[in-house]
Design a protein around this motif. Structure first.
Motif, mmCIF file in Angstrom:
data_model
loop_
_atom_site.group_PDB
_atom_site.id
_atom_site.type_symbol
_atom_site.label_atom_id
_atom_site.label_comp_id
_atom_site.label_asym_id
_atom_site.label_seq_id
_atom_site.Cartn_x
_atom_site.Cartn_y
_atom_site.Cartn_z
ATOM 1 N N UNK A 62 -22.648 -13.963 6.753
ATOM 2 C CA UNK A 62 -21.248 -14.421 6.727
ATOM 3 C C UNK A 62 -20.252 -13.745 7.354
ATOM 4 N N UNK A 63 -20.464 -12.480 7.639
ATOM 5 C CA UNK A 63 -19.696 -11.032 8.620
ATOM 6 C C UNK A 63 -20.136 -10.780 9.379
ATOM 7 N N UNK A 64 -21.385 -11.508 9.741
ATOM 8 C CA UNK A 64 -22.374 -11.306 11.761
ATOM 9 C C UNK A 64 -21.241 -11.077 12.364
ATOM 10 N N UNK A 65 -22.305 -10.106 13.781
ATOM 11 C CA UNK A 65 -20.810 -10.195 14.908
ATOM 12 C C UNK A 65 -22.159 -10.846 15.600
ATOM 13 N N UNK A 66 -21.877 -11.854 17.105
ATOM 14 C CA UNK A 66 -20.354 -11.477 17.115
ATOM 15 C C UNK A 66 -19.842 -13.097 16.557
ATOM 16 N N UNK A 67 -20.850 -13.343 16.139
ATOM 17 C CA UNK A 67 -19.933 -15.084 15.004
ATOM 18 C C UNK A 67 -21.185 -14.629 13.693
ATOM 19 N N UNK A 68 -20.030 -15.283 12.627
ATOM 20 C CA UNK A 68 -20.694 -15.240 11.618
ATOM 21 C C UNK A 68 -21.638 -16.343 11.363
ATOM 22 N N UNK A 69 -22.419 -16.705 10.650
ATOM 23 C CA UNK A 69 -23.351 -17.570 10.003
ATOM 24 C C UNK A 69 -23.078 -18.463 8.774
ATOM 25 N N UNK A 70 -21.813 -18.111 8.579
ATOM 26 C CA UNK A 70 -21.300 -18.958 7.556
ATOM 27 C C UNK A 70 -21.757 -20.525 7.288
#
Length: 93
Positions: A62-70
């Motif tokens: 949910x906080x992954x970079x560069x884009x979250x995987x929520x």
């Protein structure tokens, strides 16, 4: 580390799915039914290791970079639960 980082969604989901399956299917851990195991550890304030691991993986996704995987995580979890419910329907539970 709790700081946002690059995450391999497929690899993380693969491990996460195993823990989710243990919870959803209430399969036993160490010879004890899942619900008893979780309740025992909750009451004694000791979280089962796989619960800690699951929460860490969810946080990372949910906080992954560069884009979250929520959203991806939500869709995979939804798909997992739908398949599980369909299996239950097939066996008449």
């Amino acid at each position: 580390s709790l700081s946002p980082q690059k995450v391999d969604f497929e690899a993380t989901w693969s491990g996460l799915q195993e823990g989710v399956a243990k919870i959803v299917t209430l399969t036993g851990v160490s010879g004890m039914p899942m619900i008893e195991y979780v309740l025992f550890n909750f009451c004694t304030k000791v979280l089962p290791p796989f619960i800690t691991h699951i929460s860490q993986d969810i946080y990372k996704l949910c906080t992954a970079q560069p884009q979250p995987y929520s959203e991806d995580l939500y869709l995979r979890f939804k798909q997992f639960v739908e398949k599980h419910v369909e299996k239950l329907r097939e066996v008449g539970l």
